[in-house]
Design a protein around this motif. Structure first.
Motif, PDB file in Angstrom:
ATOM      1  N   PHE A  25       0.830  -1.197   0.000  1.00  0.00           N
ATOM      2  CA  PHE A  25       0.000   0.000   0.000  1.00  0.00           C
ATOM      3  C   PHE A  25       0.867   1.250   0.000  1.00  0.00           C
ATOM      4  O   PHE A  25       0.581   2.221  -0.722  1.00  0.00           O
ATOM      5  N   ARG A  26       1.916   1.262   0.803  1.00  0.00           N
ATOM      6  CA  ARG A  26       2.798   2.427   0.865  1.00  0.00           C
ATOM      7  C   ARG A  26       3.403   2.717  -0.510  1.00  0.00           C
ATOM      8  O   ARG A  26       3.428   3.866  -0.967  1.00  0.00           O
ATOM      9  N   ILE A  27       3.888   1.669  -1.165  1.00  0.00           N
ATOM     10  CA  ILE A  27       4.494   1.836  -2.485  1.00  0.00           C
ATOM     11  C   ILE A  27       3.458   2.310  -3.498  1.00  0.00           C
ATOM     12  O   ILE A  27       3.737   3.183  -4.335  1.00  0.00           O
ATOM     13  N   GLN A  28       2.248   1.767  -3.408  1.00  0.00           N
ATOM     14  CA  GLN A  28       1.184   2.182  -4.323  1.00  0.00           C
ATOM     15  C   GLN A  28       0.860   3.661  -4.153  1.00  0.00           C
ATOM     16  O   GLN A  28       0.666   4.386  -5.135  1.00  0.00           O
ATOM     17  N   GLN A  29       0.798   4.130  -2.902  1.00  0.00           N
ATOM     18  CA  GLN A  29       0.512   5.535  -2.649  1.00  0.00           C
ATOM     19  C   GLN A  29       1.654   6.439  -3.113  1.00  0.00           C
ATOM     20  O   GLN A  29       1.415   7.526  -3.643  1.00  0.00           O
ATOM     21  N   LEU A  30       2.888   5.997  -2.944  1.00  0.00           N
ATOM     22  CA  LEU A  30       4.032   6.778  -3.416  1.00  0.00           C
ATOM     23  C   LEU A  30       4.027   6.886  -4.939  1.00  0.00           C
ATOM     24  O   LEU A  30       4.329   7.946  -5.503  1.00  0.00           O
ATOM     25  N   LYS A  31       3.678   5.800  -5.608  1.00  0.00           N
ATOM     26  CA  LYS A  31       3.592   5.841  -7.075  1.00  0.00           C
ATOM     27  C   LYS A  31       2.460   6.761  -7.525  1.00  0.00           C
ATOM     28  O   LYS A  31       2.589   7.468  -8.536  1.00  0.00           O
ATOM     29  N   ALA A  32       1.353   6.774  -6.778  1.00  0.00           N
ATOM     30  CA  ALA A  32       0.253   7.673  -7.107  1.00  0.00           C
ATOM     31  C   ALA A  32       0.670   9.133  -6.921  1.00  0.00           C
ATOM     32  O   ALA A  32       0.303  10.011  -7.715  1.00  0.00           O
ATOM     33  N   LEU A  33       1.447   9.401  -5.873  1.00  0.00           N
ATOM     34  CA  LEU A  33       1.954  10.759  -5.633  1.00  0.00           C
ATOM     35  C   LEU A  33       2.886  11.179  -6.762  1.00  0.00           C
ATOM     36  O   LEU A  33       2.840  12.327  -7.246  1.00  0.00           O
TER      37      LEU A  33
END
Length: 403
Positions: A25-33
Protein backbone atom coordinates in the motif's frame (compact mmCIF):
# COMPACT_ATOMS: atom_id res chain seq x y z
CA UNK A 1 -14.13 24.11 13.41
CA UNK A 2 -15.85 20.77 13.85
CA UNK A 3 -14.78 19.97 10.30
CA UNK A 4 -11.12 19.90 11.32
CA UNK A 5 -11.84 17.62 14.27
CA UNK A 6 -13.69 15.27 11.92
CA UNK A 7 -10.83 15.29 9.42
CA UNK A 8 -8.31 14.28 12.08
CA UNK A 9 -10.67 11.71 13.60
CA UNK A 10 -11.26 10.19 10.16
CA UNK A 11 -7.52 9.96 9.53
CA UNK A 12 -7.01 8.24 12.87
CA UNK A 13 -9.85 5.81 12.24
CA UNK A 14 -8.34 4.91 8.86
CA UNK A 15 -4.92 4.46 10.45
CA UNK A 16 -6.32 2.31 13.25
CA UNK A 17 -7.84 0.04 10.62
CA UNK A 18 -4.30 -0.68 9.43
CA UNK A 19 -4.82 0.75 5.93
CA UNK A 20 -1.49 2.57 5.78
CA UNK A 21 0.75 -0.19 7.16
CA UNK A 22 1.17 -2.80 4.36
CA UNK A 23 4.34 -2.30 2.32
CA UNK A 24 2.44 -2.77 -0.93
CA UNK A 25 0.00 0.00 0.00
CA UNK A 26 2.80 2.43 0.87
CA UNK A 27 4.49 1.84 -2.48
CA UNK A 28 1.18 2.18 -4.32
CA UNK A 29 0.51 5.53 -2.65
CA UNK A 30 4.03 6.78 -3.42
CA UNK A 31 3.59 5.84 -7.07
CA UNK A 32 0.25 7.67 -7.11
CA UNK A 33 1.95 10.76 -5.63
CA UNK A 34 4.63 10.51 -8.31
CA UNK A 35 1.94 10.30 -10.98
CA UNK A 36 0.23 13.41 -9.59
CA UNK A 37 3.44 15.43 -9.79
CA UNK A 38 4.12 14.25 -13.34
CA UNK A 39 0.59 14.73 -14.65
CA UNK A 40 -0.11 18.06 -12.94
CA UNK A 41 3.27 19.70 -13.40
CA UNK A 42 1.85 22.49 -15.53
CA UNK A 43 -0.94 23.24 -13.03
CA UNK A 44 1.60 23.52 -10.22
CA UNK A 45 3.78 25.80 -12.35
CA UNK A 46 0.82 28.11 -12.97
CA UNK A 47 -0.10 28.19 -9.26
CA UNK A 48 3.49 28.90 -8.20
CA UNK A 49 3.75 31.64 -10.83
CA UNK A 50 0.65 33.30 -9.37
CA UNK A 51 1.83 32.91 -5.78
CA UNK A 52 5.53 33.69 -6.01
CA UNK A 53 6.32 34.63 -9.61
CA UNK A 54 8.38 31.46 -9.93
CA UNK A 55 9.61 30.57 -13.39
CA UNK A 56 9.18 27.11 -14.91
CA UNK A 57 12.91 26.59 -14.31
CA UNK A 58 12.57 27.42 -10.62
CA UNK A 59 9.55 25.15 -10.22
CA UNK A 60 11.14 22.14 -11.91
CA UNK A 61 14.55 22.50 -10.25
CA UNK A 62 13.68 23.75 -6.76
CA UNK A 63 10.24 22.24 -6.20
CA UNK A 64 9.60 19.18 -8.38
CA UNK A 65 12.99 17.52 -9.00
CA UNK A 66 13.63 16.87 -5.30
CA UNK A 67 10.16 15.43 -4.84
CA UNK A 68 10.52 12.96 -7.71
CA UNK A 69 14.01 11.93 -6.60
CA UNK A 70 12.85 11.23 -3.05
CA UNK A 71 9.84 9.23 -4.22
CA UNK A 72 12.09 7.09 -6.40
CA UNK A 73 14.54 6.60 -3.53
CA UNK A 74 11.76 5.55 -1.15
CA UNK A 75 10.13 3.11 -3.58
CA UNK A 76 13.47 1.48 -4.35
CA UNK A 77 14.67 1.16 -0.76
CA UNK A 78 11.48 0.71 1.25
CA UNK A 79 11.72 -3.10 1.48
CA UNK A 80 15.18 -2.71 3.01
CA UNK A 81 14.19 0.17 5.30
CA UNK A 82 11.22 -1.72 6.73
CA UNK A 83 13.03 -5.03 7.23
CA UNK A 84 13.96 -6.05 10.80
CA UNK A 85 17.44 -4.89 11.77
CA UNK A 86 19.11 -7.64 13.73
CA UNK A 87 21.57 -6.51 16.39
CA UNK A 88 24.32 -8.00 18.55
CA UNK A 89 23.28 -10.34 21.36
CA UNK A 90 24.45 -10.95 24.88
CA UNK A 91 24.95 -14.43 26.33
CA UNK A 92 21.53 -14.14 27.97
CA UNK A 93 19.85 -13.64 24.57
CA UNK A 94 22.11 -15.90 22.51
CA UNK A 95 19.29 -18.23 21.47
CA UNK A 96 16.72 -15.46 20.94
CA UNK A 97 15.67 -13.21 18.08
CA UNK A 98 16.92 -9.71 18.89
CA UNK A 99 16.13 -6.94 16.44
CA UNK A 100 14.80 -3.44 15.82
CA UNK A 101 11.36 -3.24 14.23
CA UNK A 102 10.44 0.06 12.58
CA UNK A 103 6.79 0.88 13.01
CA UNK A 104 4.76 3.97 12.03
CA UNK A 105 4.14 6.65 14.63
CA UNK A 106 0.45 7.01 13.80
CA UNK A 107 -1.26 10.20 12.61
CA UNK A 108 1.18 13.02 11.88
CA UNK A 109 0.71 16.70 11.05
CA UNK A 110 2.78 18.42 8.36
CA UNK A 111 2.65 22.24 8.26
CA UNK A 112 4.32 23.72 5.19
CA UNK A 113 5.90 27.11 4.40
CA UNK A 114 5.06 29.69 1.78
CA UNK A 115 8.46 30.04 0.10
CA UNK A 116 8.59 26.47 -1.26
CA UNK A 117 4.91 25.63 -0.86
CA UNK A 118 4.97 22.41 -2.88
CA UNK A 119 8.29 20.84 -1.86
CA UNK A 120 8.00 21.64 1.85
CA UNK A 121 4.65 19.83 2.06
CA UNK A 122 5.22 16.91 -0.30
CA UNK A 123 8.77 15.95 0.66
CA UNK A 124 7.85 15.33 4.32
CA UNK A 125 4.70 13.55 3.12
CA UNK A 126 6.87 11.07 1.22
CA UNK A 127 8.58 10.09 4.48
CA UNK A 128 5.27 9.87 6.34
CA UNK A 129 3.76 7.57 3.70
CA UNK A 130 6.93 5.46 3.46
CA UNK A 131 6.91 4.93 7.23
CA UNK A 132 3.24 3.82 7.16
CA UNK A 133 1.58 6.82 8.82
CA UNK A 134 -1.56 8.79 8.19
CA UNK A 135 -0.75 12.46 7.54
CA UNK A 136 -2.82 15.63 7.86
CA UNK A 137 -1.40 18.37 5.64
CA UNK A 138 -1.64 22.11 6.33
CA UNK A 139 -0.17 24.12 3.43
CA UNK A 140 0.73 27.78 3.92
CA UNK A 141 -2.20 30.09 3.24
CA UNK A 142 0.23 32.76 1.96
CA UNK A 143 0.79 30.74 -1.23
CA UNK A 144 -2.94 30.30 -1.59
CA UNK A 145 -3.07 29.08 -5.19
CA UNK A 146 -0.64 26.24 -4.51
CA UNK A 147 -2.47 25.38 -1.28
CA UNK A 148 -5.83 25.23 -3.06
CA UNK A 149 -4.41 23.09 -5.85
CA UNK A 150 -2.97 20.62 -3.33
CA UNK A 151 -6.36 20.48 -1.63
CA UNK A 152 -8.01 19.66 -4.95
CA UNK A 153 -5.49 17.18 -6.35
CA UNK A 154 -4.26 15.08 -3.44
CA UNK A 155 -7.67 13.45 -2.77
CA UNK A 156 -7.80 12.49 -6.46
CA UNK A 157 -4.56 10.52 -6.24
CA UNK A 158 -4.06 9.48 -2.60
CA UNK A 159 -6.32 7.89 0.00
CA UNK A 160 -8.52 10.83 0.99
CA UNK A 161 -9.06 9.57 4.55
CA UNK A 162 -5.40 8.93 5.35
CA UNK A 163 -3.91 12.04 3.72
CA UNK A 164 -6.35 14.97 4.02
CA UNK A 165 -5.51 18.61 3.34
CA UNK A 166 -6.65 21.36 5.71
CA UNK A 167 -6.60 24.82 4.13
CA UNK A 168 -7.08 28.15 5.84
CA UNK A 169 -5.25 30.79 7.85
CA UNK A 170 -4.29 31.37 11.46
CA UNK A 171 -7.67 30.30 12.82
CA UNK A 172 -7.57 26.94 11.05
CA UNK A 173 -3.94 26.34 11.98
CA UNK A 174 -4.72 27.11 15.63
CA UNK A 175 -7.60 24.65 15.58
CA UNK A 176 -5.64 21.86 13.91
CA UNK A 177 -2.88 22.29 16.52
CA UNK A 178 -5.44 21.61 19.26
CA UNK A 179 -5.88 18.08 17.94
CA UNK A 180 -3.73 15.21 19.13
CA UNK A 181 -1.09 13.94 16.74
CA UNK A 182 1.75 11.45 17.04
CA UNK A 183 4.30 13.77 15.42
CA UNK A 184 4.30 17.30 14.03
CA UNK A 185 6.67 18.55 11.34
CA UNK A 186 6.59 22.32 10.91
CA UNK A 187 8.53 24.54 8.53
CA UNK A 188 8.48 28.28 9.15
CA UNK A 189 9.51 31.05 11.52
CA UNK A 190 11.00 30.64 14.97
CA UNK A 191 8.14 32.56 16.58
CA UNK A 192 5.47 30.28 15.15
CA UNK A 193 7.73 27.31 15.90
CA UNK A 194 7.42 28.15 19.58
CA UNK A 195 3.61 28.15 19.25
CA UNK A 196 3.71 24.76 17.51
CA UNK A 197 5.99 23.31 20.18
CA UNK A 198 3.79 24.66 22.98
CA UNK A 199 0.70 23.10 21.39
CA UNK A 200 2.52 19.80 20.88
CA UNK A 201 3.70 19.74 24.49
CA UNK A 202 0.10 19.59 25.74
CA UNK A 203 -0.16 16.13 24.18
CA UNK A 204 3.53 15.19 24.66
CA UNK A 205 3.77 15.10 20.88
CA UNK A 206 7.31 15.01 19.42
CA UNK A 207 8.17 17.64 16.82
CA UNK A 208 10.46 18.30 13.90
CA UNK A 209 10.92 22.05 13.47
CA UNK A 210 12.60 23.54 10.40
CA UNK A 211 12.97 27.16 11.48
CA UNK A 212 15.73 28.69 9.41
CA UNK A 213 16.93 32.07 10.63
CA UNK A 214 19.98 33.94 9.36
CA UNK A 215 22.39 31.78 7.34
CA UNK A 216 25.82 33.44 7.17
CA UNK A 217 28.12 33.21 4.17
CA UNK A 218 31.82 33.85 4.78
CA UNK A 219 33.70 34.96 1.65
CA UNK A 220 37.43 34.62 2.28
CA UNK A 221 40.01 36.85 0.65
CA UNK A 222 41.50 33.68 -0.82
CA UNK A 223 38.55 32.69 -3.03
CA UNK A 224 37.25 33.04 -6.56
CA UNK A 225 35.18 36.18 -6.05
CA UNK A 226 33.48 35.81 -9.43
CA UNK A 227 32.18 32.38 -8.44
CA UNK A 228 31.02 33.60 -5.03
CA UNK A 229 29.13 36.59 -6.42
CA UNK A 230 27.53 34.62 -9.27
CA UNK A 231 26.29 31.89 -6.90
CA UNK A 232 24.92 34.39 -4.40
CA UNK A 233 22.76 35.85 -7.17
CA UNK A 234 21.69 32.39 -8.23
CA UNK A 235 20.69 31.68 -4.65
CA UNK A 236 17.83 34.09 -5.22
CA UNK A 237 17.01 32.60 -8.60
CA UNK A 238 17.28 35.89 -10.54
CA UNK A 239 19.67 37.59 -12.95
CA UNK A 240 22.34 39.87 -11.53
CA UNK A 241 20.62 43.28 -11.56
CA UNK A 242 21.75 45.91 -9.04
CA UNK A 243 19.68 48.78 -7.72
CA UNK A 244 16.67 47.31 -5.91
CA UNK A 245 14.01 47.92 -8.56
CA UNK A 246 10.66 46.39 -7.72
CA UNK A 247 7.31 45.60 -9.27
CA UNK A 248 4.71 44.62 -6.69
CA UNK A 249 2.21 43.52 -9.34
CA UNK A 250 4.73 41.06 -10.75
CA UNK A 251 5.96 40.02 -7.26
CA UNK A 252 9.46 41.07 -8.28
CA UNK A 253 12.39 42.67 -6.48
CA UNK A 254 15.68 43.11 -8.32
CA UNK A 255 18.80 41.71 -6.62
CA UNK A 256 20.02 44.28 -4.14
CA UNK A 257 23.29 44.51 -2.25
CA UNK A 258 23.35 46.36 1.07
CA UNK A 259 26.68 47.36 2.59
CA UNK A 260 27.80 48.99 5.86
CA UNK A 261 25.08 47.06 7.67
CA UNK A 262 24.43 47.56 11.35
CA UNK A 263 24.36 44.06 12.91
CA UNK A 264 21.39 45.13 15.04
CA UNK A 265 19.34 46.41 12.08
CA UNK A 266 16.13 44.71 10.99
CA UNK A 267 17.69 43.28 7.83
CA UNK A 268 20.19 41.43 10.03
CA UNK A 269 17.60 40.20 12.50
CA UNK A 270 14.92 38.75 10.21
CA UNK A 271 15.11 35.93 7.69
CA UNK A 272 15.14 37.32 4.15
CA UNK A 273 13.11 35.48 1.53
CA UNK A 274 14.15 37.70 -1.32
CA UNK A 275 17.18 38.96 -3.30
CA UNK A 276 18.53 41.27 -0.62
CA UNK A 277 22.18 40.68 0.28
CA UNK A 278 23.47 42.49 3.38
CA UNK A 279 27.27 42.50 3.61
CA UNK A 280 29.17 42.76 6.90
CA UNK A 281 32.89 43.40 6.50
CA UNK A 282 35.30 41.54 8.78
CA UNK A 283 39.07 41.75 9.02
CA UNK A 284 39.86 38.06 9.35
CA UNK A 285 38.41 34.57 9.73
CA UNK A 286 38.63 34.81 13.54
CA UNK A 287 36.36 37.85 13.47
CA UNK A 288 33.91 36.04 11.18
CA UNK A 289 33.82 33.01 13.47
CA UNK A 290 33.25 35.24 16.48
CA UNK A 291 30.45 37.09 14.66
CA UNK A 292 28.72 33.78 13.80
CA UNK A 293 29.09 32.30 17.29
CA UNK A 294 27.60 35.34 19.03
CA UNK A 295 24.32 34.73 17.21
CA UNK A 296 21.76 31.95 17.06
CA UNK A 297 22.92 28.77 15.35
CA UNK A 298 21.91 29.00 11.68
CA UNK A 299 20.18 26.48 9.45
CA UNK A 300 23.02 26.70 6.94
CA UNK A 301 26.54 28.11 6.83
CA UNK A 302 28.37 28.93 3.61
CA UNK A 303 32.11 29.40 3.11
CA UNK A 304 33.92 30.49 -0.04
CA UNK A 305 37.66 29.86 0.03
CA UNK A 306 40.45 27.96 -1.72
CA UNK A 307 41.92 27.24 1.73
CA UNK A 308 40.69 23.78 2.77
CA UNK A 309 42.21 24.10 6.24
CA UNK A 310 40.27 27.31 6.79
CA UNK A 311 37.04 25.63 5.67
CA UNK A 312 37.63 22.78 8.13
CA UNK A 313 38.45 25.27 10.87
CA UNK A 314 35.20 27.15 10.37
CA UNK A 315 33.29 23.86 10.44
CA UNK A 316 35.07 22.84 13.66
CA UNK A 317 34.64 26.18 15.45
CA UNK A 318 31.03 26.99 14.55
CA UNK A 319 27.67 25.18 14.62
CA UNK A 320 24.89 25.07 12.02
CA UNK A 321 22.30 22.71 10.60
CA UNK A 322 24.40 22.17 7.48
CA UNK A 323 27.50 23.51 5.72
CA UNK A 324 28.28 24.05 2.06
CA UNK A 325 31.67 25.27 0.89
CA UNK A 326 32.13 27.09 -2.41
CA UNK A 327 28.47 26.71 -3.35
CA UNK A 328 25.04 27.48 -1.93
CA UNK A 329 22.06 25.30 -1.00
CA UNK A 330 23.55 22.19 -2.60
CA UNK A 331 23.50 20.20 0.65
CA UNK A 332 19.69 20.51 0.58
CA UNK A 333 19.59 18.47 -2.63
CA UNK A 334 21.67 15.53 -1.38
CA UNK A 335 19.14 12.96 -0.17
CA UNK A 336 21.81 10.98 1.71
CA UNK A 337 22.34 13.97 4.02
CA UNK A 338 19.93 15.00 6.80
CA UNK A 339 18.38 18.42 6.32
CA UNK A 340 17.55 20.23 9.53
CA UNK A 341 18.56 22.91 11.97
CA UNK A 342 20.18 23.05 15.38
CA UNK A 343 19.34 25.24 18.34
CA UNK A 344 16.94 28.01 17.31
CA UNK A 345 17.17 27.05 13.64
CA UNK A 346 15.34 23.80 14.25
CA UNK A 347 14.86 20.43 15.88
CA UNK A 348 15.28 17.16 14.01
CA UNK A 349 15.88 16.52 10.31
CA UNK A 350 14.48 14.81 7.25
CA UNK A 351 15.12 14.05 3.52
CA UNK A 352 15.70 10.62 2.03
CA UNK A 353 15.97 7.83 4.56
CA UNK A 354 16.07 10.44 7.33
CA UNK A 355 12.43 11.28 6.53
CA UNK A 356 11.52 7.62 6.98
CA UNK A 357 13.40 7.55 10.29
CA UNK A 358 11.75 10.78 11.49
CA UNK A 359 8.28 9.29 11.04
CA UNK A 360 9.18 5.83 12.40
CA UNK A 361 9.47 4.36 15.88
CA UNK A 362 12.41 2.02 16.46
CA UNK A 363 10.85 -0.76 18.48
CA UNK A 364 13.21 -2.98 20.49
CA UNK A 365 12.22 -6.64 20.12
CA UNK A 366 13.47 -9.75 21.96
CA UNK A 367 11.67 -12.98 21.08
CA UNK A 368 12.53 -15.77 23.46
CA UNK A 369 11.70 -19.45 23.15
CA UNK A 370 9.81 -21.03 26.03
CA UNK A 371 11.84 -24.16 25.37
CA UNK A 372 14.83 -22.42 26.96
CA UNK A 373 12.94 -21.43 30.12
CA UNK A 374 15.06 -23.71 32.31
CA UNK A 375 18.12 -21.57 31.53
CA UNK A 376 16.31 -18.58 32.98
CA UNK A 377 15.95 -20.21 36.39
CA UNK A 378 19.13 -18.58 37.67
CA UNK A 379 17.29 -15.25 37.65
CA UNK A 380 14.37 -16.48 39.74
CA UNK A 381 13.84 -16.67 43.50
CA UNK A 382 15.19 -17.81 45.79
CA UNK A 383 18.19 -15.55 45.21
CA UNK A 384 21.55 -17.12 45.94
CA UNK A 385 25.13 -15.97 45.70
CA UNK A 386 25.78 -18.50 42.93
CA UNK A 387 22.81 -17.26 40.86
CA UNK A 388 23.95 -13.69 41.30
CA UNK A 389 27.45 -14.45 40.03
CA UNK A 390 26.21 -16.43 37.02
CA UNK A 391 23.67 -13.77 36.06
CA UNK A 392 26.27 -10.98 36.24
CA UNK A 393 28.67 -13.05 34.16
CA UNK A 394 26.06 -13.70 31.49
CA UNK A 395 25.07 -10.03 31.40
CA UNK A 396 28.61 -8.67 31.09
CA UNK A 397 30.57 -11.18 29.04
CA UNK A 398 30.83 -12.42 25.50
CA UNK A 399 28.81 -10.08 23.30
CA UNK A 400 27.94 -12.15 20.28
CA UNK A 401 27.12 -11.38 16.64
CA UNK A 402 25.23 -14.64 16.06
CA UNK A 403 21.73 -13.94 14.74
Amino acid sequence: MEGIQLVVATARAAYNQGKSRPLEFRIQQLKALERMIDEKKEEFSVALKKDLHKSVFDVEIFEIAGILNEISLAITNLPEWTAPKYVSKSMMTLMDDVYIHREPLGVVLIIGAWNYPLALIVQPLIGAIAAGNAAVLKPSEVSENTAQLLGELLPQYLDKDLYPVVNGGVEETTEVLKQQFDHILYTGSTNVGRIVMEAAAKHLTPVTLELGGKSPCYVDGDCDLDVACRLMSLLEGENVVFGGQRDEKELYIAPTIVTDVDPSSRIMQEEIFGPLLPIVTVNCAEEAIDFINKRDKPLALYVFSHNKKLIQRIIAETSSGGVTANDCLIHYSVDTLPFGGVGKSGIGAYHGKFSFETFSHRRACVLKSLGMEKANSIRYAPATDSKRKWTLWLMKKHRCEIM
